[in-house]
Design a protein around this motif. Structure first.
Motif, mmCIF file in Angstrom:
data_model
loop_
_atom_site.group_PDB
_atom_site.id
_atom_site.type_symbol
_atom_site.label_atom_id
_atom_site.label_comp_id
_atom_site.label_asym_id
_atom_site.label_seq_id
_atom_site.Cartn_x
_atom_site.Cartn_y
_atom_site.Cartn_z
ATOM 1 N N ASP A 199 -1.176 8.020 -6.354
ATOM 2 C CA ASP A 199 -1.652 9.241 -5.708
ATOM 3 C C ASP A 199 -0.733 10.437 -5.956
ATOM 4 O O ASP A 199 0.493 10.309 -5.932
ATOM 5 N N GLU B 22 -3.817 -4.047 -5.502
ATOM 6 C CA GLU B 22 -4.239 -2.810 -4.834
ATOM 7 C C GLU B 22 -4.919 -1.964 -5.880
ATOM 8 O O GLU B 22 -4.498 -1.925 -7.035
ATOM 9 N N LEU C 128 -8.392 11.442 -2.016
ATOM 10 C CA LEU C 128 -7.727 10.531 -1.088
ATOM 11 C C LEU C 128 -7.910 11.051 0.330
ATOM 12 O O LEU C 128 -7.590 12.203 0.628
ATOM 13 N N SER D 199 -8.031 1.466 -6.707
ATOM 14 C CA SER D 199 -8.506 2.785 -6.295
ATOM 15 C C SER D 199 -9.936 2.758 -5.765
ATOM 16 O O SER D 199 -10.635 3.778 -5.772
ATOM 17 N N SER E 194 -9.864 0.472 -0.353
ATOM 18 C CA SER E 194 -8.420 0.426 -0.564
ATOM 19 C C SER E 194 -7.787 1.801 -0.401
ATOM 20 O O SER E 194 -6.736 1.946 0.232
ATOM 21 N N LYS E 195 -8.423 2.818 -0.955
ATOM 22 C CA LYS E 195 -7.876 4.167 -0.850
ATOM 23 C C LYS E 195 -7.878 4.658 0.590
ATOM 24 O O LYS E 195 -6.933 5.318 1.038
ATOM 25 N N SER E 196 -8.931 4.337 1.334
ATOM 26 C CA SER E 196 -9.018 4.777 2.723
ATOM 27 C C SER E 196 -7.930 4.136 3.576
ATOM 28 O O SER E 196 -7.257 4.810 4.363
ATOM 29 N N ASP F 43 -7.960 14.320 -5.861
ATOM 30 C CA ASP F 43 -8.192 12.885 -6.055
ATOM 31 C C ASP F 43 -9.040 12.257 -4.954
ATOM 32 O O ASP F 43 -9.289 11.052 -4.959
ATOM 33 N N ARG G 50 0.822 -1.213 0.000
ATOM 34 C CA ARG G 50 0.000 0.000 0.000
ATOM 35 C C ARG G 50 0.861 1.270 0.000
ATOM 36 O O ARG G 50 0.480 2.270 -0.593
ATOM 37 N N ARG H 255 -5.130 2.823 2.484
ATOM 38 C CA ARG H 255 -3.848 3.362 2.004
ATOM 39 C C ARG H 255 -3.588 4.743 2.595
ATOM 40 O O ARG H 255 -2.462 5.050 3.009
ATOM 41 N N ALA H 256 -4.612 5.555 2.647
ATOM 42 C CA ALA H 256 -4.462 6.897 3.210
ATOM 43 C C ALA H 256 -4.031 6.830 4.670
ATOM 44 O O ALA H 256 -3.136 7.570 5.099
ATOM 45 N N HIS I 275 0.731 4.023 -3.099
ATOM 46 C CA HIS I 275 0.623 5.478 -2.921
ATOM 47 C C HIS I 275 1.568 6.204 -3.869
ATOM 48 O O HIS I 275 1.197 7.236 -4.449
#
Length: 284
Positions: A24, A52, A270, A54, A58-60, A268, A16, A62-63, A20
């Protein structure tokens, strides 16, 4: 984690962090080694969306993972400005900070503490990726069934009478309460000016319905990997506990604080969603 095997969750976290770098912009965590350490095969699978993607979940996640690393590195920078010259990364996994250490010129030494199997696996990945191990990086393999963090660090040349910064990411939810207390007591025994950044999980009962669904999904995944969640904290009770142990300065960040600090105004979208985990910085 299984006795003779490296951590599987550590690799998922590394994927992850690499994602990024690929997906991102702008970067919250600028980590040019993140893609290299996972290897070309997995980097290609990330780009293809095979491991992985978007999607919102997954984005949450990763953030949150990149925000917690950024938060730890920001606090370490402040600690270095205050004269700290020792950093201990507990449960280092595939974290790459030690190999892109911007504070090397100050004499900052980075002690990476991890299980011997995970550390051996990491060193092989570093060798394969041709990532140079700086002289300021000290590996501290600790078999927690047979020795303590104190034993390992003393063996590695750690100076216990000098203030130190601890980075303890992605570890506490997997610990027993006793292991958490023992580790935190060790950190609390360090000289005034020492500090620690760690993330922690909140009780499932405190979550909203959709957050519980996300929690259950992640919990099932890490349990299947042999590394189940075990430890959860209420924010106020944890703060009281830290104060009782001698930490005088606390900064606790939840979803709103993390998004305001690291994800405000992004095109984006994110951002961290849900309230599964929190970040805390505690200093003596």
């Amino acid at each position: 984690m299984h006795e003779a095997k490296p951590s599987r969750t550590a690799f998922r976290v590394a994927i992850r962090r690499a994602a990024h770098q690929i997906f991102d912009a702008p970067l919250v965590l600028n980590d040019p080694l993140a893609v290299r350490i996972i290897g070309a095969e997995y980097a290609a699978r990330i780009k293809a969306g095979a491991v992985e993607n978007s999607g919102v979940v997954s984005k949450s996640l990763r953030a949150f993972l990149v925000a917690r690393s950024r938060f730890a590195e920001d606090e370490l920078s402040r600690a270095v400005s205050d004269g700290v010259r020792q950093c201990v990364v507990l449960g280092a996994g595939l974290d790459t900070f030690a190999y892109r250490n911007p504070h090397a010129s100050t004499g900052l030494r980075v002690f990476e503490v991890d299980h011997p199997a995970t550390q051996a696996w990491k060193r092989e990945r570093l060798r394969t990726a041709e990532i140079i191990i700086p002289p300021e990086t000290i590996f501290v393999p600790v078999d927690f069934e047979r020795e303590t963090i104190t034993d390992g660090l003393q063996r590695a040349g750690f100076t216990s009478n000098e203030k130190v910064f601890f980075s303890w990411l992605g570890v506490t939810p997997y610990l027993t309460n006793r292991a958490f207390t023992d580790t935190l007591s060790f950190i609390a025994s360090m000289p005034t000016g020492s500090g620690v950044v760690f993330d922690y999980a909140v009780p499932r009962a405190s979550l909203k319905f959709l957050e519980r669904l996300a929690f259950d999904r992640i919990s099932s995944r890490v349990k299947a990997a042999g590394e189940p969640f075990q430890l959860f904290f209420d924010a106020k009770q944890l703060a009281d506990r830290l104060h009782q142990m001698g930490f005088t300065h606390l900064e606790d960040l939840g979803i709103e604080e993390l998004n305001a600090r690291y994800f405000h105004g992004r095109a984006d979208k994110l951002r961290v969603r849900g309230a599964l985990g929190r970040m805390i910085f505690a200093r003596k």
